[in-house]
Motif scaffolding. Structure first.
Motif, short mmCIF file in Angstrom:
data_model
loop_
_atom_site.label_atom_id
_atom_site.label_comp_id
_atom_site.label_asym_id
_atom_site.label_seq_id
_atom_site.Cartn_x
_atom_site.Cartn_y
_atom_site.Cartn_z
N LEU A 67 27.02 38.05 110.82
CA LEU A 67 27.57 39.20 111.56
C LEU A 67 27.87 38.83 113.00
CD1 LEU A 67 25.50 42.30 110.37
CD2 LEU A 67 27.84 41.69 109.79
N ASN A 68 26.95 38.10 113.62
CA ASN A 68 27.16 37.68 115.00
C ASN A 68 28.37 36.75 115.12
OD1 ASN A 68 25.27 38.92 116.78
ND2 ASN A 68 23.66 37.81 115.71
N ARG A 69 28.52 35.83 114.18
CA ARG A 69 29.68 34.93 114.22
C ARG A 69 30.99 35.70 114.03
NH1 ARG A 69 25.87 31.79 112.18
NH2 ARG A 69 26.28 32.16 109.98
N MET A 70 30.98 36.68 113.14
CA MET A 70 32.18 37.51 112.96
C MET A 70 32.49 38.28 114.23
SD MET A 70 32.29 38.97 109.05
CE MET A 70 31.17 40.25 109.40
N TYR A 71 31.47 38.84 114.85
CA TYR A 71 31.66 39.58 116.09
C TYR A 71 32.28 38.67 117.15
CZ TYR A 71 30.63 42.42 120.16
OH TYR A 71 30.73 43.16 121.31
N GLN A 72 31.73 37.48 117.29
CA GLN A 72 32.25 36.53 118.27
C GLN A 72 33.70 36.15 117.96
OE1 GLN A 72 29.52 33.26 118.29
NE2 GLN A 72 27.82 34.50 119.03
N MET A 73 33.99 35.97 116.70
CA MET A 73 35.32 35.54 116.30
C MET A 73 36.37 36.64 116.52
SD MET A 73 36.33 33.68 112.71
CE MET A 73 35.83 35.01 111.69
N TYR A 74 36.03 37.86 116.19
CA TYR A 74 37.00 38.95 116.26
C TYR A 74 37.03 39.67 117.60
CZ TYR A 74 37.76 38.32 111.32
OH TYR A 74 38.08 37.78 110.12
N LEU A 75 35.89 39.76 118.27
CA LEU A 75 35.83 40.55 119.49
C LEU A 75 35.53 39.71 120.73
CD1 LEU A 75 33.87 43.60 118.10
CD2 LEU A 75 36.32 43.35 118.36
#
Length: 83
Positions: A67-75
């Motif tokens: 979830l943290n990696r997705m957050y970093q990638m998208y936002l």
């Protein structure tokens, strides 16, 4: 509104227990031999998961790390509120 989600959990849930907590919240519990095998299935519910708990800390670490990696990638940045 999303009865298909409940149907899917009941159909694919490996004989777990689904308990309704309130009008919009359910609790799903299951005992499995290797919880890591569930990660891909669990990820398919992202956006609907309020909390994930597991006896195997590695499983929750992987899930919340994703979830943290997705957050970093998208936002951009780091998601301090994802635990």
């Amino acid at each position: 509104k999303e009865k298909y989600i409940i149907d899917r959990i009941e159909r694919e849930g490996r004989r777990g227990t689904l308990t309704q907590i309130d009008d919009t919240t359910y609790k799903y519990e299951v005992e499995v031999y290797d919880a890591r095998e569930m990660i891909t299935w669990i990820r398919s519910f992202i956006g609907r998961i309020v909390s994930l708990e597991c006896d195997n800390k590695n499983v929750t670490d992987v899930f919340y790390g994703d979830l943290n990696r997705m957050y970093q990638m998208y936002l951009g940045g780091v998601a301090d509120d994802i635990q």
